[in-house]
Write a protein that holds these residues in place. Structure first.
Motif, PDB file in Angstrom:
ATOM      1  N   LEU A   1       0.824  -1.212   0.000  1.00 27.09           N
ATOM      2  CA  LEU A   1       0.000   0.000   0.000  1.00 27.09           C
ATOM      3  C   LEU A   1       0.859   1.263   0.000  1.00 27.09           C
ATOM      4  CD1 LEU A   1      -2.751  -1.146   2.509  1.00 27.09           C
ATOM      5  CD2 LEU A   1      -2.960  -0.932   0.027  1.00 27.09           C
ATOM      6  N   VAL A   2       1.977   1.222   0.717  1.00 20.99           N
ATOM      7  CA  VAL A   2       2.873   2.377   0.726  1.00 20.99           C
ATOM      8  C   VAL A   2       3.441   2.635  -0.668  1.00 20.99           C
ATOM      9  CG1 VAL A   2       5.104   3.228   1.587  1.00 20.99           C
ATOM     10  CG2 VAL A   2       3.457   2.190   3.173  1.00 20.99           C
TER      11      VAL A   2
ATOM     12  N   PRO B   1       1.167   3.914  -5.811  1.00 19.27           N
ATOM     13  CA  PRO B   1       0.799   5.334  -5.828  1.00 19.27           C
ATOM     14  C   PRO B   1      -0.604   5.637  -6.338  1.00 19.27           C
ATOM     15  CG  PRO B   1       2.292   4.840  -7.630  1.00 19.27           C
ATOM     16  CD  PRO B   1       2.239   3.609  -6.777  1.00 19.27           C
ATOM     17  N   TYR B   2      -1.282   4.627  -6.945  1.00 21.78           N
ATOM     18  CA  TYR B   2      -2.617   4.880  -7.473  1.00 21.78           C
ATOM     19  C   TYR B   2      -3.677   4.142  -6.657  1.00 21.78           C
ATOM     20  CZ  TYR B   2      -5.822   6.359 -11.208  1.00 21.78           C
ATOM     21  OH  TYR B   2      -6.829   6.961 -11.924  1.00 21.78           O
ATOM     22  N   VAL B   3      -3.363   3.836  -5.408  1.00 21.74           N
ATOM     23  CA  VAL B   3      -4.288   3.112  -4.533  1.00 21.74           C
ATOM     24  C   VAL B   3      -4.567   3.945  -3.294  1.00 21.74           C
ATOM     25  CG1 VAL B   3      -4.640   1.049  -3.127  1.00 21.74           C
ATOM     26  CG2 VAL B   3      -3.454   0.861  -5.328  1.00 21.74           C
TER      27      VAL B   3
ATOM     28  N   GLY C   1      -7.959   4.611  -0.226  1.00 16.63           N
ATOM     29  CA  GLY C   1      -9.318   4.367   0.244  1.00 16.63           C
ATOM     30  C   GLY C   1      -9.731   2.917   0.287  1.00 16.63           C
ATOM     31  N   ILE C   2      -8.769   1.982   0.296  1.00 20.60           N
ATOM     32  CA  ILE C   2      -9.143   0.570   0.314  1.00 20.60           C
ATOM     33  C   ILE C   2      -8.777  -0.068   1.652  1.00 20.60           C
ATOM     34  CG2 ILE C   2      -8.722   0.418  -2.174  1.00 20.60           C
ATOM     35  CD1 ILE C   2      -6.389  -1.565  -1.381  1.00 20.60           C
ATOM     36  N   VAL C   3      -9.455  -1.173   1.935  1.00 18.29           N
ATOM     37  CA  VAL C   3      -9.104  -2.029   3.055  1.00 18.29           C
ATOM     38  C   VAL C   3      -8.680  -3.370   2.464  1.00 18.29           C
ATOM     39  CG1 VAL C   3      -9.874  -3.122   5.183  1.00 18.29           C
ATOM     40  CG2 VAL C   3     -10.731  -0.855   4.568  1.00 18.29           C
ATOM     41  N   LEU C   4      -7.416  -3.702   2.606  1.00 12.66           N
ATOM     42  CA  LEU C   4      -6.834  -4.889   1.974  1.00 12.66           C
ATOM     43  C   LEU C   4      -6.894  -6.079   2.929  1.00 12.66           C
ATOM     44  CD1 LEU C   4      -5.199  -6.166  -0.369  1.00 12.66           C
ATOM     45  CD2 LEU C   4      -3.134  -5.319   0.780  1.00 12.66           C
TER      46      LEU C   4
END
Length: 242
Positions: free
Chosen positions: A221-222, A225-227, A229-232
């Motif tokens: 997630l870090v 760069p285009y992600v 608002g998600i919960v993985l």
């Protein structure tokens, strides 16, 4: 090029320690927050500074204190003058039957699992460098109702999920906000072997997770760069049963 700086709350032990370790391995300077584990924090810091060319700043604060989030961010800025990544790992999970939960326990859980992450984000957003990333630790229990003796924990983690979505919108495009939702990782001692085995029957990958699994998901997630608002889910596929 300036070295990147990461802050990890609850970073002295368990999953939090592995997250701190993962940032040090990648060359980040790290602000290691803990609430009451000075020996573990000092030992981890000594280990990482011997092995890697990084600086570790230890910050001890009771995260349930309403002023702690701002003090933690202030300490980070005094130490490094910059902040690129914030990981809210500090959490509490009190196990009580539904009719045994007290108002104090409810408030304590909410203060640590929900209020502190919000105000930490609020304080961090004012000072983080453009392109910064905030990652919250949610929980697969935010989406399940299988453990009625964990209601305060489940409710606060569920609310944290909505907080991620809302703040991702509010902070864009300057900052990104995401969360990971671990499954069974370092199960609490209160869970019997039978309960764990029954739980794992619904995990397609057939095993419990590890702190490293969580840390690797955070770094995805870090670095994506285009992600935002998600919960993985980091649950071995257990979410497929829902």
């Amino acid at each position: 090029m300036a070295r990147r700086v990461a802050l990890v709350t609850g970073g002295a032990r368990r999953v939090g320690a592995e997250i701190v370790r993962s940032f040090a391995v990648r060359g980040y300077d790290v602000v290691l927050h803990h609430g009451s584990s000075p020996d573990a924090a000092n030992a981890l810091t000594a280990e990482l500074q011997r092995a890697h060319d990084v600086r570790i700043e230890i910050v001890q604060e009771d995260i349930a204190d309403v002023h702690a989030p701002q003090r933690i961010i202030d300490a980070a800025m005094r130490a490094f003058g910059a902040l690129d990544v914030v990981v809210s790992s500090a959490s509490v999970m009190m196990m009580h039957p539904f009719d045994a939960v007290t108002p104090d326990e409810w408030d304590q859980t909410s203060a640590i699992n929900l209020r502190a992450p919000f105000f930490l984000m609020q304080a961090a957003a004012r000072v983080m460098r453009d392109g910064g990333v905030i990652v919250q630790l949610s929980d697969h229990l935010a989406f399940e109702a299988i453990f009625p003796h964990l209601i305060p924990h489940q409710v606060t983690k569920s609310a944290l999920t909505q907080l991620v979505r809302t703040t991702a919108s509010a902070f864009a495009p300057r900052l990104r906000v995401n969360a990971v939702a671990p499954g069974l990782v370092l199960p609490p001692d209160e869970l019997s072997d039978e309960t764990i085995e029954r739980f794992l029957r619904d995990v397609p990958l057939g095993r419990s997770g590890t702190p490293l699994d969580v840390a690797q998901a955070i770094h995805f997630l870090v670095d994506a760069p285009y992600v935002t608002g998600i919960v993985l889910p980091v649950d071995g596929g257990r979410h497929l049963r829902r």
